[in-house]
Design an enzyme around this catalytic site. Structure first.
Site, PDB file in Angstrom:
ATOM      1  N   GLU A 185      -6.685  -7.952  -0.485  1.00 28.78           N
ATOM      2  CA  GLU A 185      -7.040  -7.969   0.937  1.00 28.78           C
ATOM      3  C   GLU A 185      -8.533  -7.709   1.068  1.00 28.78           C
ATOM      4  O   GLU A 185      -8.973  -6.556   1.149  1.00 28.78           O
ATOM      5  CB  GLU A 185      -6.251  -6.918   1.735  1.00 28.78           C
ATOM      6  N   GLU A 215       0.844  -1.215   0.000  1.00 30.63           N
ATOM      7  CA  GLU A 215       0.000   0.000   0.000  1.00 30.63           C
ATOM      8  C   GLU A 215       0.869   1.252   0.000  1.00 30.63           C
ATOM      9  O   GLU A 215       0.669   2.181   0.796  1.00 30.63           O
ATOM     10  CB  GLU A 215      -0.895   0.010   1.248  1.00 30.63           C
TER      11      GLU A 215
HETATM   12  C1  LIG Z   1      -6.332   1.460  10.704  1.00 29.59           C
HETATM   13  C2  LIG Z   1      -5.934   0.785   9.441  1.00 29.59           C
HETATM   14  C3  LIG Z   1      -4.486   0.585   9.364  1.00 29.59           C
HETATM   15  C4  LIG Z   1      -4.106   0.429   7.932  1.00 29.59           C
HETATM   16  N1  LIG Z   1      -4.129  -0.988   7.534  1.00 29.59           N
HETATM   17  C5  LIG Z   1      -4.906  -1.481   6.606  1.00 29.59           C
HETATM   18  S1  LIG Z   1      -6.015  -0.686   5.894  1.00 29.59           S
HETATM   19  N2  LIG Z   1      -4.643  -2.744   6.140  1.00 29.59           N
HETATM   20  C6  LIG Z   1      -3.978  -2.902   4.866  1.00 29.59           C
HETATM   21  C7  LIG Z   1      -2.569  -3.412   5.113  1.00 29.59           C
HETATM   22  O1  LIG Z   1      -1.963  -3.722   3.859  1.00 29.59           O
HETATM   23  C8  LIG Z   1      -2.581  -4.655   5.978  1.00 29.59           C
HETATM   24  O2  LIG Z   1      -1.254  -5.002   6.255  1.00 29.59           O
HETATM   25  C9  LIG Z   1      -3.349  -4.399   7.286  1.00 29.59           C
HETATM   26  O3  LIG Z   1      -2.688  -3.406   8.044  1.00 29.59           O
HETATM   27  C10 LIG Z   1      -4.769  -3.931   6.958  1.00 29.59           C
HETATM   28  C11 LIG Z   1      -5.601  -3.724   8.207  1.00 29.59           C
HETATM   29  O4  LIG Z   1      -5.635  -4.937   8.929  1.00 29.59           O
END
Ligand SMILES: CCCCNC(=S)N1C[C@H](O)[C@@H](O)[C@@H](O)[C@H]1CO
Length: 631
Positions: free
Chosen positions: A243, A165
């Protein structure tokens, strides 16, 4: 199985699909993080995923889990990545591998090693030469290990993600992403499918020509809109959600996150109907053992809980949930699933209540906890500056003047990272907390000893716009006086507990129950049937638990939402051999320092009262909780 030279996994852009060995292929995958599950349980979890109808497993590789110090690597035991790849192969699961270097995942510092911060000006996740030098060095060790496991080389890895991301990160440094893509190509060859994953808002900075673009979103998101946006980056080829959130993460002090079965299955069905390939994040969450949890910054510092149950189809304890059967039914409408039953929930064990005994306050053991003695500095220094990556450090100074009236004690610029347990001449005064409790009022004579135990609650794993240094980031102030002349004691508590583990400690005779950082422990046999269990700590406040020398993780009963800690059965001795449990309670113990092992988890309640579950003689199941007075 076709010979290695005919094996292939490619994107068929003409027909918007993947081809596996030349035949149309769609993966239905689930995320399981080997670093959140004891190695002895990997096969069990992967088998249940296969039996659920999945044909692939997706997992990250946390850099900080494998390179504890620069140039020092650990791929043994629960870090044996190759063994995990082999277990996935045995379970007949293909692999979608995400080696980072940043992984997010609610993992400590998003998987980046804390030792990177010893260069205090480093710019993480950019083309900063210091950062790239460390990344290159790490990937030149890791990626060659993966090469034989690539699908076209005879292995089970069908695709590899670059970064994570990246479009959600402020830097938007294409030089960095191109460097990573070049490094992956150089070390993995040009056949493996490399891809990126971003939320819809991150596609601009997260995608890169030559890397297949995928998205992530959950059941409540607008799938049509997001896939339409994805088509602007990948006009042809299969739609991929890397995801698809089956649940969500938990923060200490917030309610347990859950996602409804109907919402999860409705979205899954819609995606499978579109012919999309999907990875469900998480399919099995597991546990943040030790100090490995990450944290988020949502205006407040929010540490992730020890449990990573994620309300996933397979529970933290590895049990199938109704969500698993519902997901399995949806998958069965689109592709063949293995015949045979899903294994039932594993046996669970109950025990207790057990009384814990006082071993002594933490300061009693300072010489053993910090055998090399303290580091002296006029101003306090960070954990990273003394190469203490995780856990606790003690900061000590002496009052240079008497404060006879309660006097304000604080750390400027929110400089407590993350929690400070304050003692004067060994007497617990209270807690200072990052973003929260900013001040205490102290009195003390000239020469009084001021001790501050600093707890690192886990480095930011998402949304960090700056490096998350730990410790006292500023010198504390008492009244109008900036306190100087500090001794820093990096503490290796795990080493001490492991040394204690087989032996009952010499009980220190303490007339009164001390408050503040204190060790308690007991030993106990398990004579009945073995099994997993859930440690319940009614009335305790916050601390760390070790069972038979294994760091089970943090508890924070006072905050919740989790009230129990998952204890995998393989950590315990059965048949009479003594087990040892050690607690480091950081604040206050209950009037009766008891604990219990329950046969069910409590993940969604914040008990402000003290309950002791007593075994009812006839059924061996916990009767209604009995509320103790006084709390
Ligand atoms: C509060 C959201 C934190 C950002 N993380 C997000 S959107 N996510 C996408 C990320 O790639 C994954 O590793 C996980 O961290 C998942 C949430 O479980």
């Amino acid at each position: 199985m076709p010979e290695a030279d005919t094996r292939s996994f490619v994107v068929d852009r003409e027909n918007d699909r993947f081809l596996l060995d030349g035949a149309p292929f769609r993966y239905v995958s689930g995320s399981l993080h080997y670093f959140r599950v004891p190695r002895v349980l990997w096969a069990d979890r992967l088998f249940k995923m296969r039996m659920s109808g999945l044909n692939a497993v997706q997992f990250y590789v946390p850099w900080n889990y494998h390179e504890p110090e620069p140039g020092v690597y650990n791929f043994n035991g629960s870090r044996d990545l190759i063994a995990f790849l082999n277990e996935a192969s045995i379970a007949n699961l293909l692999v979608i591998l995400r080696p980072g270097p940043y992984i997010c995942a609610e993992w400590e510092m998003g998987g980046l090693p804390a030792w990177l911060l010893r260069k205090t000006e480093i710019h993480l996740r950019t083309s900063d030469p210091d950062f790239l030098a460390a990344v290159d060095s790490w990937f030149k060790v890791l990626l060659p290990k993966l090469y034989p496991w690539l699908y076209h080389n005879g292995g089970n890895i069908i695709s590899i993600q670059v970064e994570n991301e990246y479009g959600s990160y402020k830097a938007c440094d294409f030089t960095y992403m191109r460097h990573l893509a070049g490094l992956f190509r150089a070390l993995l060859g040009d056949r493996i499918l490399l891809f990126t994953t971003d939320g819809p808002e991150g596609l601009k900075c997260g995608s890169l020509r030559g890397l297949y673009t995928t998205v992530d979103f959950g059941p409540a998101d607008n799938m049509t809109k997001i896939f339409a946006l994805l088509r602007k980056y990948e006009p042809h080829g299969p739609l991929v959600n890397s995801e698809y959130y089956t649940g969500w993460l938990d923060y200490w002090g917030q309610n347990h996150s859950m996602r409804s079965i109907s919402a999860v299955t409705k979205g899954l069905k819609k995606m499978l109907k579109l012919g999309a390939s999907v990875n469900m994040y998480m399919f099995h969450g597991g546990t943040n053992f030790g100090y490995w949890n990450g944290a988020d910054d949502k205006g407040r510092f929010l540490p992730i809980t020890t449990s990573y149950d994620y309300d996933a189809p397979i529970s933290e304890a590895g049990d199938p949930t109704p969500k698993l059967f519902a997901v399995r039914n949806v998958i069965s409408e689109f592709q063949e699933i293995p015949l045979g039953p899903i294994p039932p929930p594993s046996p669970k064990m109950m025990l207790g209540p057990l009384t814990l005994y006082l071993d002594g306050d933490l300061l009693t053991f300072l010489d053993i906890l910090c055998p090399h003695g303290p580091i002296h500095s006029v101003l306090p220094v960070t954990f990273e500056a003394v190469k203490q990556d995780r856990g606790f450090m003690l900061y000590r100074t002496y009052l240079t003047h008497t404060v006879s009236e309660p006097t304000q004690f604080w750390v400027p610029n929110n400089g407590v990272h993350d929690r400070a347990y304050v003692m004067v001449d060994g007497e617990f005064q209270g807690v200072l907390e990052r973003n929260m409790r900013h001040q205490l009022f102290l009195i003390g004579k000239i020469g009084a000893r001021l001790d501050i135990l600093l707890e690192n609650m886990g480095r930011l794993s998402f949304g960090s716009n700056s490096s998350d240094f730990k410790g006292l980031l500023e010198p504390p102030v008492l009244g109008q006086t900036v306190l100087t002349q500090w001794l820093m004691f990096p503490l290796n508590i795990d080493k001490l507990v492991k040394r204690w583990f087989p032996l009952p400690l010499l009980r220190s005779s303490h007339p009164q129950v001390p408050s503040g950082p204190t060790f308690y422990s007991t030993t106990f046999p398990i004579l009945g049937e073995g099994g997993d269990t859930f440690l319940f700590l009614p009335g305790w406040t916050k601390g760390q638990v070790w069972i038979n020398g294994f760091n089970l993780g943090r508890y924070w009963t006072r905050q919740g939402p989790q009230q129990t800690l998952y204890v995998p059965g393989p950590l315990l001795f059965f048949g009479g051999t003594l087990n040892k449990i050690t607690l480091l309670e950081l604040e206050n113990v209950p009037p009766e320092p008891k604990i219990q092992f329950l046969d069910k988890p409590i993940l969604n309640s914040t008990l402000h009262k003290t309950y002791i579950y007593s075994l009812s003689a006839d059924t061996q199941s916990p009767s209604e909780p009995m509320e103790l007075s006084g709390h």
